[in-house]
Each structure stands twice: as structure tokens, then as C-alpha cells.
Design a protein around this motif. Structure first.
Motif, PDB file in Angstrom:
ATOM      1  N   CYS A  38      40.072  15.275 -11.129  1.00 33.61           N
ATOM      2  CA  CYS A  38      38.775  15.856 -11.508  1.00 33.61           C
ATOM      3  C   CYS A  38      37.885  16.124 -10.292  1.00 33.61           C
ATOM      4  N   GLY A  39      38.208  15.555  -9.125  1.00 31.23           N
ATOM      5  CA  GLY A  39      37.424  15.853  -7.926  1.00 31.23           C
ATOM      6  C   GLY A  39      36.740  14.664  -7.289  1.00 31.23           C
ATOM      7  N   LYS A  40      37.143  13.458  -7.619  1.00 30.84           N
ATOM      8  CA  LYS A  40      36.462  12.265  -7.080  1.00 30.84           C
ATOM      9  C   LYS A  40      36.633  12.166  -5.564  1.00 30.84           C
ATOM     10  N   THR A  41      37.866  12.269  -5.088  1.00 32.83           N
ATOM     11  CA  THR A  41      38.106  12.189  -3.646  1.00 32.83           C
ATOM     12  C   THR A  41      37.487  13.384  -2.927  1.00 32.83           C
ATOM     13  N   THR A  42      37.497  14.537  -3.560  1.00 34.18           N
ATOM     14  CA  THR A  42      36.875  15.723  -2.963  1.00 34.18           C
ATOM     15  C   THR A  42      35.379  15.507  -2.767  1.00 34.18           C
ATOM     16  N   LEU A  43      34.730  14.815  -3.693  1.00 33.35           N
ATOM     17  CA  LEU A  43      33.310  14.509  -3.542  1.00 33.35           C
ATOM     18  C   LEU A  43      33.082  13.641  -2.308  1.00 33.35           C
ATOM     19  N   PHE A  44      33.945  12.669  -2.068  1.00 33.91           N
ATOM     20  CA  PHE A  44      33.844  11.846  -0.863  1.00 33.91           C
ATOM     21  C   PHE A  44      33.893  12.719   0.390  1.00 33.91           C
ATOM     22  N   ARG A  45      34.814  13.658   0.393  1.00 38.12           N
ATOM     23  CA  ARG A  45      34.956  14.528   1.568  1.00 38.12           C
ATOM     24  C   ARG A  45      33.697  15.367   1.774  1.00 38.12           C
TER      25      ARG A  45
END
Length: 620
Positions: A38-45
Motif C-alpha cells: 500500500c506504500g508504507k515503505t515508500t512513505l518512509f523514503r
């Protein structure tokens, strides 16, 4: 405070976050939840400015130190303790400069700064963190290069925790930990003094260590106050209310539409019909919030049950080299419906025992009795590498069903949770959770009587873990579990075995008691059964007299330490000391750090014992 203001994130053309806004309070411990992908790691980046956001902005406190575990495991000849200490670059730089500085004023500035940042207590702090993550004193002195990738990732986590960034970003930190390390990390994060944003599918971690939940839902973000259980309750209540509101609106729309259909052609009612038509046009329908159901996890049942016991070990020893057993003198019995969880730190022999059960290791001595025609399924996370990345789930199933009709092959793939499209997708394109589901289906393909699961929840999201629990509980055979997910163990296991000191024995307590023992020890040190029973008996019958004496002794110790710290502070405040004798100043600074650490320990023990005394007085 961290503010995500109207942000949109897109990766490879796929929209993950669509105009979402949320504010995270300073000092909050936030658990991030949502389906895989869903984009959790992408949000960290995005928070770390590694990728650009499409719209909106991300506001972070000025000069805030942001920390995240390095993607690559640390390696090299330096020891674990040296690698962790080196993570504090300011301390390392000051210590290096102190060795070559000649200006008395600069030396004084260095010493004062070293005292301010508790540089002299840093080795003790680093050792404590490493011990909590499973490295004893001897292990901390070994070079990083002597450890496997998983263990080195623990070192990377230890280095991050050591520097205590203002914003701590953790992405599935328990994936490389055993249960003991996970319990320690839960306790450590619960006391962490700064902001944490934590991605995890571990319900126990999210219940123990966070104060807020950030939920990814339909490309939006919503922040809930409370731990995961509180969030789950709030969300379910909201879904019920939303569904009631939708049904009420549907009934109102149907009533208005019926009036329009009946009277729109009648002159006397035309005006009222027109009014209702306008109201219908303005009444935006409430959408039905239907979540994608997670694919069910199925474990094939054995065709025939076996008479108990299915395995008996009598004086069995096992290891990898002749004459060097890892586990010795095993006296154990497993019945056809046992649900057993294995406890003990990594490296104590849990995987060795699992391989013995699966006959991947042969015993060196002793007697083994196994039920005839017993099928065993063994699932370990490293087996993900055994899947052919170029083959689809259907092709993996076909290899186990030579000559079978295609419809039967597709039916077995569907039983594992792979629809027609997913069954033809290459393994290399499957998510981690889908690969784990495929591996479990292949391992249990022939209906085993004994199922051995070694860390089965890695790569599974919360919904998939719930499906795994349901599948294990529906399965009628025996189950052996090794997992850092306490929620899974509590839901599925009814017996606990402790692996340690070269043997495997039944554990008499429950997981709550085991957690207290783990957090009460230091790193890999564990109490023996005799010590455990003695400690439990002492805890049940504390002596009021001994308690009062200990409290009085601690009060005296606290007073002495406070006086010692005041004396050392007075010496350090003399600027001439640093110019006159820098080494003496350094020695005094180190003594001050040691006294401060001893004072903190004495005060903590005094508070604990005082609370015990108050509880005893209340019971009296």
C-alpha cells in the motif's frame, strides 16, 4: 511535529497516496499499518527525501536527526561493540581530536562536550543494547564479518538505537529477531524518549510500544490515538456506523425515487416531484466500504490419523559434527494433536531440533520411535530461495502432481489461495506474503501428520497472519512452532518447550512469565529451571524485614552517589583543571559518568522495592 500536508505519492505510475494529510505529534510512537504494497515503505523514503512527492509537502522539525536502519548489513573486521560506538559520529570525532589536540582551551571544550553527551557511559549503553538483541559479551567482541546477514542486521538496528535519533523510522524491525529479542525491543521502544514511526505487522509490538496508529486505507491516511487493539475496535465501530448510515440513506433515496416515479406525470404533484428530484441529485450516495478479503490460507489435512505417540525420543543426541552434539539426552514425546511452541534465543538449537523432527538431521545416539507412514511438513523462511523464480504457482503444483489433469492442478493451486491469474504469475513477481503462502501449501502438499513452522509470519501482513492462525487451529495434526510473533504463539500453542543449555525441556510457566524472565535478564543470559523456581518462590513470599533493610541500604547508597557526583561536578567546573591536566579531567569525567549510571540503577531499584513494600502494607 511532523506534518504531511495534502501529499500524493506515485511509484512506477501507480498511485499509492492520494492527497492525504496527517499531523504526527512530537514524541508520539506511531505504528503504521496497511496491506502489503500500500506504500508504507515508500512513505518512509519520502520522509527521508529519497523520493519526491507528487503534490503537497512534508514538514519536519528543523535540525531533527532522522534515523533508519541501513539497507545493507554491516560487515568488516571491526567488532560489534566498535561498530555500534562508531555510529555516534560526534563522540568518535571528539575522541579522535582529543588524542591530537594541543590547545588547552580546545581540550577543555572537548572534555566538557564529552561529558555533556555522556560519552564515557557510551560503551556500557552500547553493550546493553547489543545484549538485549542477543549478543553476549564474547559475541560483542567478535568481528562483524563472522556473522550471517540476519545477525549483522541486528547490529545495524543496535547502532541506530544507540544514537537515539529525534525521529526513529523502523521498517519491520522484528524480522531478524527471535522472540527474546522481540520482547526486549518492545520494552525498549515503549520507553524511547523521542518520536517513532514504526512499520510492523506484529500485533503484540503494536499493542505494547505505540501510542498512535497511522492507517493506510484506500490511498488515504488516518491517525488514530491508542494502540493497535484500540485502533481495531475504533475502526470496526466506524465501519458498522458507516454501513448503517449507508442503508438509511439508501432507504431514503428509494422512498424519494418511488414518489417521483409515481407522481412526476401528475400535474397536482409535479412541483413536489420536481423538488424531490433536485434533492436526490444533491444527495451524494455513501459508498459501501468493502475491504479486499485476504486470501485464505489452507493447510491440507492428513488422510488418516495416527495412534499416539507419533514421536518418542529416549536419550537422543543430535548435532552437525560427529562427537559434537548441539542437543543431548532428549527425553520427549509428541502426540498426534500436540501444539508446541519452542522458546529460547537464536543459536540455542531450535532449528537443530526442528531438523531432527523433520529427519533432516540424524540422531547421534539414543532411541527414536516414530509412527509408521508418518508425513512431516517442514517450513523454514530460508526455503523461499528454493522456489523457482521463473515458474508460476501452477507449475510448482504440477511438479508434485505428474500426469494429473489440468483442472485438478488448478484446483490445488486455488486451494492454496491462487486464482486463475495469480496461479500463472511468475514467483519473481509475487509478493513476500504470496511466496510464503505458496511455500506453506507446497510443504503441506501431501497432508502431513506433523507440521513444523519456523518463523512462518515473516512477510505476512496482519490479515494474512490472522488467516494463518485460523488455518493452524483448523488443522487436526501436530504442530511445532518457532516464531517471534507472540500473538501467533498465544493463539495456537498449548504447550511450551524451552531450548537451551544443550537440551529441550517442557517450560512450566506461560509467555507472560517468560517475558518477565527475558526482560529481567541481560541479553543472552537466562536463568536455569532451578534458579527460576527459587526466584518465583522468593517473589511469592518476600520478607518485610529484608525488604526494609534493602530499601534503607539503597537510600544510603543514593545519598553517597549524589554526594560523589556533586564533588566530581565541582572539580570539572574548574577551567584550570582542563588546561593543567587534561588526562585527569578525562578520568574525572569518566568517574562522573559511572557514578551517574550507578545512581540511576539504585534509584530504579529503590522505586521498585518501595512499591513492593506499599503493596505488602496494603494487603496487610
Amino acid at each position: 511535529m511532523i506534518v504531511l500536508d495534502d501529499i500524493s505519492l506515485r511509484v512506477a505510475g501507480r498511485l499509492l497516496i492520494d492527497h492525504a494529510s496527517v499531523s504526527i505529534p512530537e514524541g508520539a510512537h506511531v505504528g503504521v499499518v496497511g496491506r502489503n504494497g500500500c506504500g508504507k515503505t515508500t512513505l518512509f523514503r519520502a520522509i527521508e527525501n529519497e523520493i519526491d512527492i507528487e503534490t503537497g509537502s512534508i514538514h519536519k522539525p528543523a535540525r531533527a536527526r532522522i534515523g533508519r536502519v541501513a539497507q545493507e548489513a554491516p560487515a568488516g573486521p571491526d567488532s560489534l561493540i566498535e561498530r555500534v560506538l562508531a555510529a555516534d559520529t560526534e563522540r568518535a570525532s571528539l575522541l579522535t581530536e582529543r588524542e591530537t589536540a594541543t590547545d588547552p582551551m580546545r581540550i577543555a571544550e572537548i572534555e566538557i562536550r564529552l561529558v555533556d553527551i555522556d560519552a564515557y557511559s557510551a560503551p556500557a549503553k552500547a553493550a546493553k543494547i547489543l545484549a538485549g538483541l542477543g549478543f553476549d559479551e564474547a559475541a560483542q567482541a567478535r568481528p562483524c564479518s563472522s556473522y550471517s546477514g540476519g545477525w549483522r542486521m541486528r547490529v545495524a538496528l543496535a547502532a541506530l538505537l544507540f544514537v537515539e535519533p529525534d525521529l526513529l523510522l523502523l521498517d519491520e524491525p522484528t524480522n531478524y529477531l527471535d522472540l527474546e529479542g522481540t520482547l526486549w525491543l518492545q520494552d525498549y521502544l515503549a520507553k524511547y524518549p523521542h518520536t517513532i514511526i514504526l512499520i510492523s505487522h506484529d500485533r503484540d509490538l503494536l499493542d505494547t510500544s505505540v501510542s498512535h496508529i497511522l492507517h493506510f486505507d484506500q490511498k488515504k491516511l488516518k491517525l488514530y490515538r491508542g494502540n493497535f487493539s484500540s485502533f481495531d475496535r475504533q475502526r470496526r465501530e466506524k465501519l458498522v456506523l458507516d454501513e448503517k448510515a449507508r442503508k438509511k440513506q439508501d432507504a431514503a433515496r428509494a422512498h424519494m425515487q418511488a414518489f417521483v416515479d409515481r407522481f412526476k406525470a401528475k400535474a397536482s404533484k409535479a412541483r413536489q416531484a420536481q423538488s424531490r428530484m433536485k434533492a436526490l441529485a444533491k444527495m451524494e450516495p455513501l459508498s459501501s466500504h468493502i475491504e479486499d478479503a485476504p486470501a485464505a490460507i489452507s493447510i491440507r489435512h492428513p488422510e488418516k490419523t495416527l495412534s499416539p505417540p507419533i514421536i518418542v525420543y529416549d536419550g537422543v543426541s543430535v548435532g552437525y559434527e560427529p562427537g559434537k552434539p548441539i542437543l543431548r539426552n532428549l527425553e520427549l514425546r509428541i502426540d498426534e494433536d500436540d501444539r508446541i511452541a519452542l522458546l529460547g534465543p537464536n543459536g540455542n538449537g531450535k532449528s537443530t531440533f526442528a531438523k531432527l523432527l523433520a529427519e533432516r538431521l540424524q540422531p547421534e545416539g539414543g532411541k527414536v520411535v516414530r509412527a509408521s507412514k508418518m508425513e512431516v511438513a517442514y517450513l523454514a523462511q530460508h526455503q523461499l530461495d528454493e522456489l523457482n523464480p521463473e515458474h508460476s504457482p501452477a507449475e510448482h503444483v504440477r511438479a508434485l502432481m505428474p500426469g494429473a489433469h489440468e483442472s485438478k492442478i488448478r484446483a490445488r493451486a486455488a486451494e492454496m489461495g491462487f486464482s486463475a491469474t495469480a496461479a500463472d504469475t511468475k514467483v519473481s513477481q509475487l509478493s513476500g506474503g504470496e511466496k510464503a503462502r505458496l511455500l506453506l501449501g507446497l510443504a503441506a502438499f501431501h497432508g502431513p501428520h506433523l507440521l513444523i513452522l519456523d518463523e512462518p509470519t515473516n512477510h505476512l501482513d496482519i490479515e494474512a497472519r490472522a488467516a494463518l492462525i485460523e488455518a493452524v487451529n483448523d488443522y487436526p495434526g501436530a504442530v511445532i512452532l518457532v516464531s517471534h510473533d507472540r500473538h501467533l504463539l498465544e493463539a495456537c500453542a498449548d504447550r511450551l518447550w524451552l531450548v537451551g543449555n544443550g537440551t529441550v525441556k517442557p517450560y512450566e510457566g506461560d509467555l507472560d512469565q517468560y517475558r518477565r524472565e527475558v526482560l529481567g535478564g541481560s541479553g543472552a543470559e537466562r536463568m536455569t529451571g532451578k534458579e527460576r523456581r527459587a526466584a518465583a518462590a522468593a517473589a511469592k513470599k518476600p520478607s518485610p524485614g529484608n525488604l526494609n533493610k534493602k530499601i534503607a541500604s539503597l537510600e544510603t547508597e543514593v545519598q553517597k552517589l549524589e554526594e560523589e557526583i556533586s564533588r566530581l561536578d565541582a572539580q570539572l567546573s574548574d577551567p584550570d583543571l582542563h588546561a593543567r591536566n587534561p588526562r585527569e579531567a578525562s578520568s574525572i569525567g569518566a568517574a562522573r559518568a559511572r557514578a551517574s549510571e550507578a545512581l540511576a540503577k539504585a534509584e530504579a531499584e529503590w522505586l521498585t522495592l518501595s512499591a513492593e513494600r506499599e503493596a505488602m502494607e496494603a494487603r496487610a
